[in-house]
Write an enzyme that holds these catalytic residues in place. Structure first.
Site, PDB file in Angstrom:
ATOM      1  N   ASP A 196       0.843  -1.202   0.000  1.00  6.84           N
ATOM      2  CA  ASP A 196       0.000   0.000   0.000  1.00  6.84           C
ATOM      3  C   ASP A 196       0.876   1.248   0.000  1.00  6.84           C
ATOM      4  O   ASP A 196       2.087   1.168  -0.178  1.00  6.84           O
ATOM      5  CB  ASP A 196      -0.963  -0.020   1.187  1.00  6.84           C
ATOM      6  CG  ASP A 196      -0.242  -0.154   2.521  1.00  6.84           C
ATOM      7  OD1 ASP A 196       0.943   0.249   2.607  1.00  6.84           O
ATOM      8  OD2 ASP A 196      -0.846  -0.656   3.481  1.00  6.84           O
ATOM      9  N   HIS A 217       0.730  -8.850  -4.288  1.00  9.69           N
ATOM     10  CA  HIS A 217      -0.220  -7.820  -3.839  1.00  9.69           C
ATOM     11  C   HIS A 217       0.568  -6.546  -3.563  1.00  9.69           C
ATOM     12  O   HIS A 217       1.022  -6.298  -2.444  1.00  9.69           O
ATOM     13  CB  HIS A 217      -0.938  -8.324  -2.581  1.00  9.69           C
ATOM     14  CG  HIS A 217      -1.988  -7.391  -2.065  1.00  9.69           C
ATOM     15  ND1 HIS A 217      -3.309  -7.495  -2.415  1.00  9.69           N
ATOM     16  CD2 HIS A 217      -1.913  -6.336  -1.208  1.00  9.69           C
ATOM     17  CE1 HIS A 217      -4.007  -6.558  -1.802  1.00  9.69           C
ATOM     18  NE2 HIS A 217      -3.174  -5.831  -1.062  1.00  9.69           N
ATOM     19  N   ASP A 249      -0.662 -17.825  -5.615  1.00 10.50           N
ATOM     20  CA  ASP A 249      -0.151 -16.730  -6.447  1.00 10.50           C
ATOM     21  C   ASP A 249      -1.287 -15.880  -7.002  1.00 10.50           C
ATOM     22  O   ASP A 249      -1.421 -15.694  -8.216  1.00 10.50           O
ATOM     23  CB  ASP A 249       0.731 -17.269  -7.585  1.00 10.50           C
ATOM     24  CG  ASP A 249       1.568 -16.157  -8.250  1.00 10.50           C
ATOM     25  OD1 ASP A 249       1.624 -15.046  -7.681  1.00 10.50           O
ATOM     26  OD2 ASP A 249       2.147 -16.415  -9.320  1.00 10.50           O
ATOM     27  N   GLU A 256       1.434 -10.586  -0.368  1.00 12.45           N
ATOM     28  CA  GLU A 256       1.961  -9.236  -0.130  1.00 12.45           C
ATOM     29  C   GLU A 256       3.343  -9.290   0.509  1.00 12.45           C
ATOM     30  O   GLU A 256       3.548  -9.985   1.500  1.00 12.45           O
ATOM     31  CB  GLU A 256       1.020  -8.435   0.777  1.00 12.45           C
ATOM     32  CG  GLU A 256       1.469  -6.994   0.963  1.00 12.45           C
ATOM     33  CD  GLU A 256       0.466  -6.145   1.724  1.00 12.45           C
ATOM     34  OE1 GLU A 256       0.626  -4.913   1.738  1.00 12.45           O
ATOM     35  OE2 GLU A 256      -0.489  -6.709   2.303  1.00 12.45           O
TER      36      GLU A 256
END
Length: 500
Positions: free
Chosen positions: A91, A417, A469, A478
């Site tokens: 993020d 991610h 995956d 992530e």
């Protein structure tokens, strides 16, 4: 994008056979391999990863070219400069608590194993430490009596899928102070600054002294104004990285680092007053007890300081709780041999435990120390063997035959991610990609990420060694800075021991 073969492949890897093995009631397909991974290549890539996590104005020698400047107004909401630092994972939020832990672990790796890092690798490792330390120093000194502990609105950020260069979500600023204390994040920040001062002392003595002075002040603040930061910080910054273990572990951890960095006996007196607490079987950004005990064991074993034997015994208790075959083990292992602690980002616990095993083994070897887990004798070789098995698992010696470090080996995760990696770079696609456009155009796309985030270690497989995956599976796909930070020291040790 299809996986590409690279020089990071195990050069000595020879697939001898695939066999169906029965292990604890499970059936596993395993591949036998000769030789060892290219630890030096994995080390260089594990450090390069941090360049892909950078926030702020990027330097001319930035090697990760799919990233550009971002967060250049961070801190303006509080009229301070909070640019720089690292995004914690996939993020675009800067969380001070895990960033400080990342800095501490990177620094510890440089301090213990910098002598095994060759040339540019050591320079890059120090640069990775300094990028974080610069930010933490600003966060600790921008406003007297205030420690800034986060930038960005986590909820707003998680409702969008945007490149950091495009982000237009609120860049709220969060802090702790005497009236809104946060001993956990403050003591961890003090640990990070003290550890970084050690890691950078030889390269830049003046900067090292500045870091240590700030570490002293922040540690004093943590002790004087006690409380959990998640109880006082507004928004959801504290909720995402709440210190579930409380803050006593950080007070111990911070004191241990300042004891090493300053050699001031007052820190020894203070950590002794905290006492030896309960046993633990994991080490993470939240719970620092195992790490503090191993760190203090250095002084007990290497320097012969018997006053710290209680912490050394608790470090051994931690090891007995994670060693396979130990009568007091409380740790699960997957059929393929991976240490398994949690369904969320399990490899963070694998890398942190492996670092402690490798480092305690170093202290044992220097002092010719051994101990027992009841009937199980334990030597430095025992600990190194387990740490190496875990590192090798990450690098491809697992039932999937997959490296869980992106860009290492012939087969690695393709759909991690990670916002920046999953979308075209600004150089390739200069137009703004909006909040929801990112979801529809990229997050939900089934193909491989357009950018290979070299060195990123993902959350890892589940308790059955399965790894889907999938980009939406943040628990397993992530990467995080603290997972990589702990791995750097392990890889440096093995790179120095097993030259390719």
């Amino acid at each position: 994008m299809s996986p590409s073969s690279s020089s990071s492949s195990w050069r000595a890897l020879v697939l001898v056979a695939a066999a169906v093995l029965s292990f604890s009631g499970h059936v596993v397909v395993a591949a036998a391999a000769a030789g060892h991974p290219d630890y030096a290549d994995a080390l260089a890539k594990s450090i390069l990863f941090f360049q892909g996590q950078r926030s702020g104005r990027l330097p001319p020698d930035q090697a990760v070219k799919w990233r550009s400047n971002s967060g250049l107004s961070d801190g303006s909401a509080a009229n301070v400069d909070l640019t720089g630092g690292y995004y914690d994972g996939g993020d675009n939020v800067k969380f001070g608590f895990p960033m400080a832990f990342t800095t501490t672990m990177l620094s510890w790796g440089v301090v213990e194993y910098g002598g095994r890092m060759r040339g540019r690798v050591l320079r890059d490792a120090r640069d990775a430490v300094r990028w974080a330390a610069d930010y933490l120093l600003r966060a600790a000194t921008a406003t007297p009596g205030v420690l800034y502990v986060g930038v960005g609105d986590p909820d707003a950020d998680h409702r969008c899928w945007e490149r950091p260069e495009d982000m237009d979500t609120p860049r709220a600023v969060y802090s702790v102070s005497a009236s809104s204390p946060g001993s956990d994040v403050a003591a961890e920040t003090a640990a990070a600054l003290a550890a970084a001062s050690l890691a950078l002392r030889a390269a830049d003595p003046g900067y090292s002294r500045r870091l240590l002075a700030a570490a002293r002040d922040v540690m004093a603040f943590a002790v004087r104004h006690q409380g959990k930061y998640s109880d006082h910080v507004g928004g959801d910054v504290g909720a995402y990285y709440a210190s579930y273990s409380g803050y006593q572990d950080e007070l111990l951890w911070g004191s241990a680092w300042l004891l090493w960095a300053t050699r001031n006996a007052s820190y020894l007196d203070y950590l002794a007053s905290l006492g030896a607490n309960d046993g633990v079987d994991m080490f993470s950004w939240d719970n620092k007890l195992a790490g503090a005990r191993v760190l203090l064991s250095r002084r007990a074993l290497v320097n012969g300081d018997r006053r710290l034997d209680a912490f050394r015994r608790l470090a051994e208790d931690f090891i007995c709780r994670i060693l396979p075959g130990s009568p007091s083990s409380t740790t699960q292992y997957t059929p393929g041999g991976m240490m398994y602690k949690s369904g969320h980002a399990n490899l963070q616990y694998v890398t942190s435990a492996s670092f402690l095993l490798t480092t305690f083994a170093k202290y044992m070897a220097v002092s010719n120390h051994t101990f027992s887990c009841q009937s199980l004798p334990v030597t430095a070789k025992t600990l190194r063997a387990l740490a190496r098995k875990q590192v090798d698992y990450i690098l491809g010696a697992n039932p999937q035959g997959m490296s869980y470090m992106v860009g290492y080996g012939a087969r690695f995760p393709q759909r991690i991610h990670h916002r920046g990696a999953s979308m075209p770079s600004v150089a390739a696609y200069p137009a703004h990609i909006g909040c929801q456009e990112g979801f529809s155009g990229y997050f939900n796309a089934g193909g491989a990420n357009p950018n290979v985030h070299t060195g990123a270690v993902v959350g890892g497989p589940d308790q059955h060694d399965a790894f889907p995956d999938e980009r939406g599976d943040y628990d397993r796909s992530e990467p995080t800075t603290y997972t990589n930070a702990a791995l750097v020291g392990c890889l440096a040790y093995f790179a120095g021991s097993y030259r390719s």
